[in-house]
Design a protein around this motif. Structure first.
Motif, mmCIF file in Angstrom:
data_model
loop_
_atom_site.group_PDB
_atom_site.id
_atom_site.type_symbol
_atom_site.label_atom_id
_atom_site.label_comp_id
_atom_site.label_asym_id
_atom_site.label_seq_id
_atom_site.Cartn_x
_atom_site.Cartn_y
_atom_site.Cartn_z
ATOM 1 N N MET A 1 29.202 -39.416 -100.660
ATOM 2 C CA MET A 1 28.716 -38.495 -99.642
ATOM 3 C C MET A 1 29.746 -38.418 -98.518
ATOM 4 S SD MET A 1 24.940 -38.242 -97.964
ATOM 5 C CE MET A 1 24.780 -39.908 -97.463
ATOM 6 N N GLU A 2 29.926 -37.262 -97.936
ATOM 7 C CA GLU A 2 30.888 -37.065 -96.874
ATOM 8 C C GLU A 2 30.412 -37.710 -95.577
ATOM 9 O OE1 GLU A 2 32.176 -33.054 -96.228
ATOM 10 O OE2 GLU A 2 31.741 -32.556 -98.311
ATOM 11 N N ARG A 3 31.388 -37.950 -94.666
ATOM 12 C CA ARG A 3 31.033 -38.455 -93.351
ATOM 13 C C ARG A 3 30.206 -37.416 -92.625
ATOM 14 N NH1 ARG A 3 36.232 -40.677 -90.598
ATOM 15 N NH2 ARG A 3 35.815 -39.030 -89.132
ATOM 16 N N MET A 4 29.189 -37.866 -91.919
ATOM 17 C CA MET A 4 28.276 -36.932 -91.281
ATOM 18 C C MET A 4 28.767 -36.457 -89.922
ATOM 19 S SD MET A 4 24.524 -38.306 -92.072
ATOM 20 C CE MET A 4 24.293 -39.474 -93.370
ATOM 21 N N TYR A 5 29.551 -37.278 -89.212
ATOM 22 C CA TYR A 5 29.958 -36.942 -87.864
ATOM 23 C C TYR A 5 31.459 -37.072 -87.689
ATOM 24 C CZ TYR A 5 25.030 -37.356 -86.826
ATOM 25 O OH TYR A 5 23.693 -37.188 -86.825
ATOM 26 N N LYS A 64 19.375 -38.545 -104.587
ATOM 27 C CA LYS A 64 18.502 -37.826 -105.523
ATOM 28 C C LYS A 64 18.021 -36.510 -104.897
ATOM 29 C CE LYS A 64 14.892 -39.263 -108.732
ATOM 30 N NZ LYS A 64 15.734 -39.250 -109.906
ATOM 31 N N TYR A 65 17.650 -36.569 -103.625
ATOM 32 C CA TYR A 65 17.180 -35.370 -102.931
ATOM 33 C C TYR A 65 18.306 -34.358 -102.745
ATOM 34 C CZ TYR A 65 15.317 -32.294 -99.369
ATOM 35 O OH TYR A 65 14.923 -31.187 -98.668
ATOM 36 N N PHE A 66 19.468 -34.815 -102.279
ATOM 37 C CA PHE A 66 20.585 -33.901 -102.041
ATOM 38 C C PHE A 66 21.031 -33.212 -103.323
ATOM 39 C CE2 PHE A 66 21.833 -36.550 -98.126
ATOM 40 C CZ PHE A 66 21.021 -35.774 -97.316
ATOM 41 N N LYS A 67 20.961 -33.915 -104.452
ATOM 42 C CA LYS A 67 21.336 -33.307 -105.730
ATOM 43 C C LYS A 67 20.351 -32.215 -106.139
ATOM 44 C CE LYS A 67 23.877 -37.208 -107.598
ATOM 45 N NZ LYS A 67 23.850 -38.345 -108.518
ATOM 46 N N SER A 68 19.123 -32.302 -105.642
ATOM 47 C CA SER A 68 18.115 -31.300 -105.999
ATOM 48 C C SER A 68 18.255 -30.016 -105.159
ATOM 49 C CB SER A 68 16.706 -31.871 -105.820
ATOM 50 O OG SER A 68 16.366 -31.957 -104.445
ATOM 51 N N LEU A 69 19.060 -30.067 -104.102
ATOM 52 C CA LEU A 69 19.223 -28.905 -103.230
ATOM 53 C C LEU A 69 20.328 -27.990 -103.741
ATOM 54 C CD1 LEU A 69 19.092 -30.681 -99.751
ATOM 55 C CD2 LEU A 69 17.236 -29.492 -100.911
ATOM 56 N N PRO A 70 20.198 -26.686 -103.522
ATOM 57 C CA PRO A 70 21.248 -25.756 -103.962
ATOM 58 C C PRO A 70 22.540 -25.914 -103.162
ATOM 59 C CG PRO A 70 19.492 -24.570 -102.828
ATOM 60 C CD PRO A 70 19.053 -25.995 -102.948
ATOM 61 N N PRO A 73 22.975 -29.705 -96.981
ATOM 62 C CA PRO A 73 22.418 -29.342 -95.669
ATOM 63 C C PRO A 73 23.385 -29.697 -94.538
ATOM 64 C CG PRO A 73 21.319 -31.275 -96.553
ATOM 65 C CD PRO A 73 22.275 -30.812 -97.596
ATOM 66 N N ASP A 74 23.071 -29.195 -93.338
ATOM 67 C CA ASP A 74 23.924 -29.468 -92.175
ATOM 68 C C ASP A 74 23.756 -30.934 -91.737
ATOM 69 O OD1 ASP A 74 22.028 -29.580 -89.663
ATOM 70 O OD2 ASP A 74 21.320 -27.897 -90.888
ATOM 71 N N PRO A 75 24.695 -31.453 -90.947
ATOM 72 C CA PRO A 75 24.666 -32.868 -90.539
ATOM 73 C C PRO A 75 23.403 -33.286 -89.794
ATOM 74 C CG PRO A 75 26.824 -31.955 -90.121
ATOM 75 C CD PRO A 75 25.951 -30.812 -90.536
ATOM 76 N N ASP A 76 22.849 -32.420 -88.945
ATOM 77 C CA ASP A 76 21.624 -32.779 -88.222
ATOM 78 C C ASP A 76 20.461 -32.987 -89.188
ATOM 79 O OD1 ASP A 76 22.836 -32.705 -85.758
ATOM 80 O OD2 ASP A 76 22.280 -30.618 -85.369
ATOM 81 N N TYR A 77 20.352 -32.119 -90.152
ATOM 82 C CA TYR A 77 19.312 -32.228 -91.180
ATOM 83 C C TYR A 77 19.480 -33.541 -91.937
ATOM 84 C CZ TYR A 77 16.462 -30.741 -95.223
ATOM 85 O OH TYR A 77 15.519 -30.644 -96.209
ATOM 86 N N MET A 78 20.717 -33.841 -92.321
ATOM 87 C CA MET A 78 21.000 -35.053 -93.080
ATOM 88 C C MET A 78 20.702 -36.304 -92.252
ATOM 89 S SD MET A 78 24.494 -33.744 -94.936
ATOM 90 C CE MET A 78 25.021 -35.335 -95.479
ATOM 91 N N GLN A 79 21.040 -36.288 -90.969
ATOM 92 C CA GLN A 79 20.793 -37.434 -90.099
ATOM 93 C C GLN A 79 19.296 -37.673 -89.928
ATOM 94 O OE1 GLN A 79 22.891 -39.632 -88.877
ATOM 95 N NE2 GLN A 79 21.288 -40.745 -87.822
#
Length: 117
Positions: A1-5, A64-70, A73-79
């Motif tokens: 997963m990429e760095r969020m900030y 698992k959740y992120f793989k289910s998304l098309p 999401p943006d960093p705030d959502y992920m945080q």
């Protein structure tokens, strides 16, 4: 997963935390030095080894959740989701009311033909 900030965002959050500290706590940080102070230290009891009722760790659930998304999401959502997953894994009883309300609210929206997306 990429760095969020970005490093700038991390520094901005660190500065905001420092400014929000009580004077006593600020003196402690000043004593060790602001540059040496790490408000993001890892906990003594690593959260990575804690699992939920199904045996998933926080990282497992998020991946698992992120793989289910098309799209990613943006960093705030992920945080926000990351913080929620930690609470979910640490103490399901604390988040159970939110989960139950979310299920109820989602059903109510579907009844009325409303979508949040």
């Amino acid at each position: 997963m990429e760095r969020m900030y970005t490093p700038e965002q991390v520094e901005e959050q660190k500065r905001a935390m420092y400014e929000g500290l009580s004077p006593r706590r600020r003196r402690f940080v000043d004593r060790i030095g602001y540059a040496s102070w790490d408000p993001y230290q890892a906990p003594f009891d690593p959260i990575d080894i804690r699992t939920d009722a199904m045996g998933y760790t926080t990282h497992d659930l998020l991946n698992k959740y992120f793989k289910s998304l098309p799209d990613m999401p943006d960093p705030d959502y992920m945080q926000t989701l990351s913080e929620f997953m930690v609470m979910l894994v640490m103490n399901i009883e604390k988040v159970r009311p939110i989960l139950e309300f979310s299920d109820w609210y989602n059903a109510l929206l579907k009844e009325r033909g409303i979508s949040l997306k």
